[in-house]
Design a protein around this motif. Structure first.
Motif, PDB file in Angstrom:
ATOM      1  N   HIS A  69      50.397  47.257 -12.734  1.00  0.00           N
ATOM      2  CA  HIS A  69      49.141  47.105 -13.471  1.00  0.00           C
ATOM      3  C   HIS A  69      49.413  46.272 -14.725  1.00  0.00           C
ATOM      4  O   HIS A  69      50.451  46.454 -15.362  1.00  0.00           O
ATOM      5  CB  HIS A  69      48.584  48.481 -13.857  1.00  0.00           C
ATOM      6  N   PHE A  80      49.353  50.963  -9.908  1.00  0.00           N
ATOM      7  CA  PHE A  80      48.043  51.476  -9.514  1.00  0.00           C
ATOM      8  C   PHE A  80      47.638  50.987  -8.126  1.00  0.00           C
ATOM      9  O   PHE A  80      48.224  50.060  -7.572  1.00  0.00           O
ATOM     10  CB  PHE A  80      46.978  51.040 -10.525  1.00  0.00           C
ATOM     11  N   TYR A 130      47.069  56.072 -10.473  1.00  0.00           N
ATOM     12  CA  TYR A 130      47.811  55.394 -11.541  1.00  0.00           C
ATOM     13  C   TYR A 130      49.094  56.174 -11.790  1.00  0.00           C
ATOM     14  O   TYR A 130      49.072  57.386 -11.951  1.00  0.00           O
ATOM     15  CB  TYR A 130      46.949  55.327 -12.808  1.00  0.00           C
TER      16      TYR A 130
END
Length: 161
Positions: A15, A21, A48
């Motif tokens: 991410h 993620f 996440y």
């Protein structure tokens, strides 16, 4: 579990704010953002992962975001609201960490960052955004400008910048 096993199992990718993620849901229903007139998915959700000392750097989005704890070590979600007030949510398994909560909300437009409480550990969480997340509405903080605007939080801002 180790980071690589979780990344493979859940199909995660890096991410831009830190961590890993995967988007798991994007509503087919659309809403119109009043301020821009643009159409957005009504809601989105992601997995996440924070691990190995990684953190989610200071950023903000134009929608409310609900964080959900799934597994691992607790995380701290630090939020600076429009008035400069700092709130720290400790997300974790509240059954084993009574000072933690399973969910926390970050209001639209607030600056926030997150970090795992165990530097060598991991935390698997989820984030649900409504109206749905779009990278065009994602803003990484200019850490120096954020610290200048909120000097009382300078050390925390620098640590998670």
């Amino acid at each position: 579990m180790d980071k690589n096993a979780l990344i493979r199992r859940f199909g995660l990718k890096p991410h831009p704010e830190g961590g890993y993620f995967r988007e798991t849901y994007r509503s087919a229903s659309q809403v119109t953002r009043e301020s821009s007139g643009l159409q957005r998915a009504a809601s989105t959700a992601i997995y996440y992962l924070l691990s190995d000392g990684a953190h989610s750097a200071w950023h903000r989005i134009r929608s409310d975001e609900v964080w959900h704890f799934y597994a691992g070590d607790p995380i701290e979600v630090h939020v600076i609201d429009a008035h400069g007030a700092l709130t720290t949510h400790r997300l974790g398994n509240t059954l084993t960490h009574p000072d933690a909560e399973f969910q926390a909300v970050v209001s639209a437009g607030d600056w926030f960052a997150a970090v795992c409480t165990a530097p060598a550990g991991f935390a698997l969480v989820g984030c649900t955004v409504a109206p749905g997340f779009e990278f065009s509405e994602f803003e990484m903080a200019d850490v120096d400008a954020l610290a200048a605007a909120h000097p009382e939080h300078r050390a925390l801002i620098a640590r998670l910048g």
